[in-house]
Scaffold this motif. Structure first.
Motif, PDB file in Angstrom:
ATOM      1  N   ASP A  30       0.819  -1.211   0.000  1.00 50.77           N
ATOM      2  CA  ASP A  30       0.000   0.000   0.000  1.00 50.77           C
ATOM      3  C   ASP A  30       0.853   1.262   0.000  1.00 50.77           C
ATOM      4  N   VAL A  31       2.137   1.114   0.282  1.00 54.97           N
ATOM      5  CA  VAL A  31       3.042   2.252   0.358  1.00 54.97           C
ATOM      6  C   VAL A  31       4.262   1.980  -0.516  1.00 54.97           C
ATOM      7  N   ALA A  32       4.998   3.038  -0.844  1.00 52.56           N
ATOM      8  CA  ALA A  32       6.238   2.880  -1.600  1.00 52.56           C
ATOM      9  C   ALA A  32       7.288   2.239  -0.699  1.00 52.56           C
ATOM     10  N   ARG A  33       8.135   1.425  -1.276  1.00 51.11           N
ATOM     11  CA  ARG A  33       9.153   0.695  -0.518  1.00 51.11           C
ATOM     12  C   ARG A  33      10.553   1.051  -1.009  1.00 51.11           C
ATOM     13  N   SER A  34      11.487   1.152  -0.077  1.00 56.40           N
ATOM     14  CA  SER A  34      12.876   1.431  -0.410  1.00 56.40           C
ATOM     15  C   SER A  34      13.566   0.151  -0.870  1.00 56.40           C
ATOM     16  N   LEU A  35      14.705   0.309  -1.477  1.00 59.01           N
ATOM     17  CA  LEU A  35      15.497  -0.836  -1.916  1.00 59.01           C
ATOM     18  C   LEU A  35      15.814  -1.739  -0.731  1.00 59.01           C
ATOM     19  N   SER A  36      16.203  -1.156   0.395  1.00 60.53           N
ATOM     20  CA  SER A  36      16.556  -1.992   1.552  1.00 60.53           C
ATOM     21  C   SER A  36      15.339  -2.751   2.090  1.00 60.53           C
ATOM     22  N   LYS A  73      15.682  -1.213 -11.497  1.00 59.32           N
ATOM     23  CA  LYS A  73      16.139  -0.286 -12.538  1.00 59.32           C
ATOM     24  C   LYS A  73      15.518  -0.648 -13.889  1.00 59.32           C
ATOM     25  N   THR A  74      15.447  -1.931 -14.192  1.00 57.37           N
ATOM     26  CA  THR A  74      14.789  -2.367 -15.429  1.00 57.37           C
ATOM     27  C   THR A  74      13.320  -1.980 -15.396  1.00 57.37           C
ATOM     28  N   PHE A  75      12.656  -2.228 -14.276  1.00 56.72           N
ATOM     29  CA  PHE A  75      11.246  -1.867 -14.133  1.00 56.72           C
ATOM     30  C   PHE A  75      11.044  -0.367 -14.334  1.00 56.72           C
ATOM     31  N   GLU A  76      11.949   0.428 -13.791  1.00 54.71           N
ATOM     32  CA  GLU A  76      11.835   1.880 -13.928  1.00 54.71           C
ATOM     33  C   GLU A  76      12.007   2.294 -15.396  1.00 54.71           C
ATOM     34  N   GLU A  77      12.988   1.715 -16.070  1.00 54.16           N
ATOM     35  CA  GLU A  77      13.234   2.026 -17.484  1.00 54.16           C
ATOM     36  C   GLU A  77      12.068   1.624 -18.370  1.00 54.16           C
ATOM     37  N   LYS A  78      11.372   0.558 -18.018  1.00 51.66           N
ATOM     38  CA  LYS A  78      10.282   0.025 -18.839  1.00 51.66           C
ATOM     39  C   LYS A  78       8.914   0.597 -18.467  1.00 51.66           C
ATOM     40  N   GLY A  79       8.865   1.503 -17.492  1.00 47.65           N
ATOM     41  CA  GLY A  79       7.580   2.090 -17.099  1.00 47.65           C
ATOM     42  C   GLY A  79       6.737   1.179 -16.244  1.00 47.65           C
ATOM     43  N   VAL A 130       7.659   0.568 -12.745  1.00 56.61           N
ATOM     44  CA  VAL A 130       7.659   1.242 -11.445  1.00 56.61           C
ATOM     45  C   VAL A 130       8.110   2.689 -11.631  1.00 56.61           C
ATOM     46  N   HIS A 131       7.740   3.516 -10.684  1.00 58.70           N
ATOM     47  CA  HIS A 131       8.327   4.850 -10.625  1.00 58.70           C
ATOM     48  C   HIS A 131       9.041   4.981  -9.288  1.00 58.70           C
ATOM     49  N   SER A 132      10.108   5.756  -9.317  1.00 58.85           N
ATOM     50  CA  SER A 132      10.854   5.959  -8.076  1.00 58.85           C
ATOM     51  C   SER A 132      10.468   7.307  -7.498  1.00 58.85           C
ATOM     52  N   ILE A 133      10.456   7.345  -6.198  1.00 65.45           N
ATOM     53  CA  ILE A 133      10.126   8.558  -5.459  1.00 65.45           C
ATOM     54  C   ILE A 133      11.373   8.921  -4.671  1.00 65.45           C
ATOM     55  N   GLN A 134      11.910  10.100  -4.927  1.00 64.15           N
ATOM     56  CA  GLN A 134      13.114  10.536  -4.225  1.00 64.15           C
ATOM     57  C   GLN A 134      12.714  11.147  -2.894  1.00 64.15           C
ATOM     58  N   GLU A 135      13.235  10.575  -1.839  1.00 63.67           N
ATOM     59  CA  GLU A 135      12.917  11.022  -0.495  1.00 63.67           C
ATOM     60  C   GLU A 135      14.234  11.223   0.240  1.00 63.67           C
ATOM     61  N   LYS A 163      12.393   5.368  -3.220  1.00 65.92           N
ATOM     62  CA  LYS A 163      11.364   4.387  -2.893  1.00 65.92           C
ATOM     63  C   LYS A 163      10.645   4.049  -4.183  1.00 65.92           C
ATOM     64  N   TYR A 164      10.103   2.840  -4.249  1.00 65.65           N
ATOM     65  CA  TYR A 164       9.534   2.332  -5.486  1.00 65.65           C
ATOM     66  C   TYR A 164       8.079   1.936  -5.311  1.00 65.65           C
ATOM     67  N   ARG A 165       7.312   2.227  -6.359  1.00 64.72           N
ATOM     68  CA  ARG A 165       5.877   1.911  -6.373  1.00 64.72           C
ATOM     69  C   ARG A 165       5.514   1.552  -7.808  1.00 64.72           C
ATOM     70  N   LEU A 166       4.601   0.618  -7.983  1.00 65.03           N
ATOM     71  CA  LEU A 166       4.171   0.253  -9.328  1.00 65.03           C
ATOM     72  C   LEU A 166       3.545   1.449 -10.030  1.00 65.03           C
TER      73      LEU A 166
END
Length: 140
Positions: free
Chosen positions: A31-37, A56-62, A64-69, A74-77
């Motif tokens: 339900d929330v964005a998750r960090s790599l760790s 990184k592949t998911f981000e490049e392919k659209g 997931v999107h990353s949220i800079q905090e 953090k990553y979310r679909l």
């Protein structure tokens, strides 16, 4: 469920490996964005480099999107209409100072400009405050 994930990955021109299916499934259940760790801890003792490359592949392919905090991503679909060229996540990312969770607030949207004089590939909207759950708890 795996067939559905495999199809979604193929639609995004991404080979559905075992780790990619697992990471996608994990992110879909959040339900929330998750960090790599946090993602790495969920899959411990899996190879952290494989998880990082998957994200990184998911981000490049659209996918997931990353949220800079601060200094953390953090990553979310993504929504289904994101692709390799353009992420269409035109919503607010909200960080709660109390529960320390980052959520995608799709109830707070922003419109893409209607003029074709420019192309916006990505928008990052980030806010900090107190989420409705924590605000309710502080009011009691």
């Amino acid at each position: 469920m795996n067939d559905e994930i495999e199809n979604k990955l193929r639609e995004k021109n991404t080979k559905p490996t075992s780790m990619r299916i697992l990471v996608y499934d994990f992110l879909a259940s959040q339900d929330v964005a998750r960090s790599l760790s946090e993602i790495e801890n969920h899959f411990y003792p899996a190879d952290r480099i494989t998880i990082y490359r998957t994200l990184k592949t998911f981000e490049e392919k659209g996918i997931v999107h990353s949220i800079q905090e601060n200094s953390t991503s953090k990553y979310r679909l993504c929504s289904d209409d994101c692709n390799e060229d353009t992420h269409k996540d035109w919503h607010l990312h909200f960080y709660c100072r109390i529960c320390k969770q980052t959520t995608c607030r799709t109830d707070i949207n922003f419109q893409a400009p209607s003029q074709a004089t420019l192309r916006i590939d990505e928008v990052r909207l980030f806010a900090k405050g107190i989420c409705e759950n924590c605000l309710d708890e502080t009011m009691q």
